[in-house]
Design an enzyme around this catalytic site. Sequence first.
Site, PDB file in Angstrom:
ATOM      1  N   PHE A   1      40.338  14.163  58.498  1.00 59.70           N
ATOM      2  CA  PHE A   1      39.230  15.047  58.163  1.00 59.70           C
ATOM      3  C   PHE A   1      39.751  16.095  57.184  1.00 59.70           C
ATOM      4  O   PHE A   1      40.805  16.708  57.420  1.00 59.70           O
ATOM      5  CB  PHE A   1      38.670  15.718  59.425  1.00 59.70           C
TER       6      PHE A   1
ATOM      7  N   ASP B   1      44.760  14.860  66.093  1.00 57.58           N
ATOM      8  CA  ASP B   1      43.430  15.484  66.128  1.00 57.58           C
ATOM      9  C   ASP B   1      42.499  14.510  66.842  1.00 57.58           C
ATOM     10  O   ASP B   1      42.324  13.361  66.417  1.00 57.58           O
ATOM     11  CB  ASP B   1      42.969  15.757  64.689  1.00 57.58           C
TER      12      ASP B   1
ATOM     13  N   TYR C   1      32.006  19.932  70.413  1.00 56.69           N
ATOM     14  CA  TYR C   1      30.564  19.878  70.103  1.00 56.69           C
ATOM     15  C   TYR C   1      30.088  18.473  69.772  1.00 56.69           C
ATOM     16  O   TYR C   1      28.904  18.273  69.560  1.00 56.69           O
ATOM     17  CB  TYR C   1      30.188  20.859  68.983  1.00 56.69           C
TER      18      TYR C   1
ATOM     19  N   ARG D   1      26.494   6.912  58.710  1.00 59.30           N
ATOM     20  CA  ARG D   1      27.342   6.926  59.892  1.00 59.30           C
ATOM     21  C   ARG D   1      26.460   6.939  61.128  1.00 59.30           C
ATOM     22  O   ARG D   1      25.496   7.708  61.200  1.00 59.30           O
ATOM     23  CB  ARG D   1      28.197   8.193  59.813  1.00 59.30           C
TER      24      ARG D   1
END
Lengths: 397, 397
Positions: free
Chosen positions: B113, B184, B209, B356
Site C-alpha cells: 500500500f 502489514d 476499519y 475491487r
Amino acid sequence: MTDFDETRAAFHLPEGVVYLDGNSLGPLPLAARERLSAMLMQEWGEQLIRGWNTAGWYVQPRKVGDRVAKLIGAAPGTVVMGDTLSIKVYQALSAALELNPDRRVVLSDDGNFPSDLYIAQGLLTSLGRGYELKVVGPEEVEKSIDETVAATMITEVDYRTGRRHDMKAITAKAHRAGALAIWDLAHSVGAVDVDLTAADVDFAVGCTYKYLNGGPGAPAFIYVAPRHADRARPSLSGWMGHEAPFAFDLDYRPAPGIERMRVGTPPVIALTVLEAALDVWEGVEMRDVRAKSIELSERFIAGVETACPGLELGSPRNPAVRGSQVSFRHPHAYAVMQALIARGVIGDFRAPDSMRFGFTPLYLGAADIDRAIGVLADVLDKRLWDRPEYHRKASVT
Amino acid sequence: MTDFDETRAAFHLPEGVVYLDGNSLGPLPLAARERLSAMLMQEWGEQLIRGWNTAGWYVQPRKVGDRVAKLIGAAPGTVVMGDTLSIKVYQALSAALELNPDRRVVLSDDGNFPSDLYIAQGLLTSLGRGYELKVVGPEEVEKSIDETVAATMITEVDYRTGRRHDMKAITAKAHRAGALAIWDLAHSVGAVDVDLTAADVDFAVGCTYKYLNGGPGAPAFIYVAPRHADRARPSLSGWMGHEAPFAFDLDYRPAPGIERMRVGTPPVIALTVLEAALDVWEGVEMRDVRAKSIELSERFIAGVETACPGLELGSPRNPAVRGSQVSFRHPHAYAVMQALIARGVIGDFRAPDSMRFGFTPLYLGAADIDRAIGVLADVLDKRLWDRPEYHRKASVT
C-alpha cells in the site's frame, strides 16, 4: 456579549458535582449524542464507504481545523486535525529542524508537558548528528535563545502552575536569533486569548479534549505558518498528506499547504463529536471567556487564601501571566484531592504536591467557585483527607 | 461451527445494497449505537475525568489489543491499539532499523500500500546515513532478501489484487539473512488466517476499519514479538508509552513490553465502537471465515467469467495465494463501478483500471454474490456505464 447561561446549558454536568477539571477533560456537550447517533445511522450505516464523499469525511480534518483556527488567531487553511498532540509535536519539531538545517539545539523548559520533551528526545535520538535538547527553567527561556538554537519548543501555559509564557516576546526573540518558534497550546486553546498571526508563530499544536470539550482522546491539531506550509517536509509522510492520495503513486509528494500534515485515515467518529463540541463556541467571544476566567480564578484564590491558610499558591498571582487554572500546594495534595473528589469537587493532582483547579467559563459560575472553596476548607479544617482510602493511588492519578 | 446468520444479523446493512467494500470500510455493528450512547452518558458524562480509572479507559488500548491478538495468532500482551496504520508502520520500521543497526536497506514491493512506502521514504529521509528503500516486484521479494537488508516491510495481502504473500517463507528467509520482518495486516486481519507466532514475525501492524468493522478512522494496532518488546526503542516516545506516565519525569523511560508503543492519549470513543465491533467476532472461528471467504470468492470469479467475458481477472486464480478480495480489470473500470454503485452493488475502484470486490463472510452470502454478478453482467451487456455522470470523479474514489 457571550451568553454563558446558554453555554452552560449545552453541557451535561453531573448532579452535585463542581467540575474544576475541564482543563484535563471537558464535559459532554449534550448535542454530541444526537450528532453521533445521526453519524452512525445516516452516514456510516447508510452511506458506508460513500460517506468519504457524500458525508464529507474526507474534508473534515480541514473543515474542523478552520473552526479551531478561529479560536487561536489563525487564518483559514492553516490548521488541520488528526492524530494526538504528541504526534503533532513530532511533526512540528521535525519540520522545524529541517527548515533550520545548520543548527542543532532544541530549546525547551522544565515546565513543559513531559510528553513534549519525551517526543523531542525520541526524535533527536533518531536523528543523531549532534542534535541536543536543552531544557532550562521557564524564566530562563528568553535569555537562553541564541544563535545555536534551531527551534524553541514551549508550552504556552504550564500544565501544573498555569504560568503563562509571553508568546509574542519569545517568538520575536527566537526570530531575531534565527530560530523558529513552536508553541504547544494544550492549555491555551479555549482558555486564553491566543493570536498566532499577531505573534508571528511558526508552528503550533494542541489538543481538543480540554477546554474544547471534544471527549477523551479527541483529535489534535497542528498549525503551520503560511510562509512555511509549502516548504515544511512531513517526516510522518502518510497517504492523506499526499498531493494525490488516490492516485496510489509509489513516491510521496507532499500536498500543498497544511494538508501535508495529515497522516493516515482521519478519526471520523471523534471528529464528529468534536464538531458538536465546537458548536458551543459559536457566538462565544474569546475576550469574554478570558475576562470571566480571570474573575473566577481571582475569586478562587482570594477565597482559598482566606479559608485555607495551610495551602500555598503554586500559580502566578498576576492573572496576566496565568492561564485558566490555579494550583495550590499541600504536603498531602493527593489525599486532599481524593477527599475533595469524594465530596463532589473534582480537580486533579499533579506530582509531587499540587492540586490543580481549572476554570472553564462556559459552564462554571461564581456559585461553583464558592462551593468548592467551602468544601476545600472543610476537608482541611477537619483533616478529612487523613483516611487510608484517600491515600491509595489509582493507576491514573 | 460459526453461525453466520447470527453474525449477519449483528450489522446494519442498507436496504437493497450488496456491500462488497467491507475490505475498505466495514458496515455498522448494530450494538455500537447503544454501547456508544452508554459510554457518552454513563462514562464521559457522569464519570468525567475519573473515567480513566473507573471506566477503564486507560487500559483499553491493551485490552482491545488482546482481543485483536486472538485473531492474528499473537499471545496476550503483544498487541496494543492506537493512532493510525501509517503511524504504526513508522514505529515498527523505526524500531526494526535500530535493532539491526549495521544494515541500511529496507526491502518492500510495489504491491505494498503506497502509504507504507511513503512512511518509509519519510523516515529514511529523516535518518539519512545512507538508508535506502528498495522496492521490487512482489514475486522478487523472497529472492531479493540478502545480507544488506535490515528489514522487510511487506503487506501480506495486496490492496488491489488480493495476492497473498507467503508470510512464513518470507519471514524465515529474512531471518536466515539476518533481517527483521515487518508485516502489514490491513487486508489480512479478519480476512485470512494469520498466525504471527507460528510465522515468527518480528513486527506487525494493521487497521481495524476494514474486516473488523471498527468504523471510519478506527484505531490501528501494532504487534511486537516478545523477544523484541523490551528492546525496541520507540522513536515516537509519547507519555503513554512511558514507564510511569503520571510521575511526569522530564526524561523518557520506555514502559516494559508492548506498552511502550503507546504514544498519546488513546482514542476512547473510537475504541469503544471497536469493542462493539469485536463482540461480533466472539464465537467466530477464523477457519470458518476463511472457508466461506474462499467459497464466495470462487463463486464470484466463476460467475463473472461466465457472464462478463469483457473483464479480465486481476487477482490470483489460486485461492491459496489470494486474500478475501477479487479484482477485475476493465478499460472503463471507474465508470463501470459507478454504474454498479448506482444499482446498489458497492465495490470500489483502484487506479488505473481495477474494480475491487471484497468478500466478508460475517455478513455476505451466496445470494448477494449472485445478485452482484447479475447486476455487473447487465451493466456491461447494456453498456450502462457509458453515461457522462459515471465518468465524473469524486474527490475520493
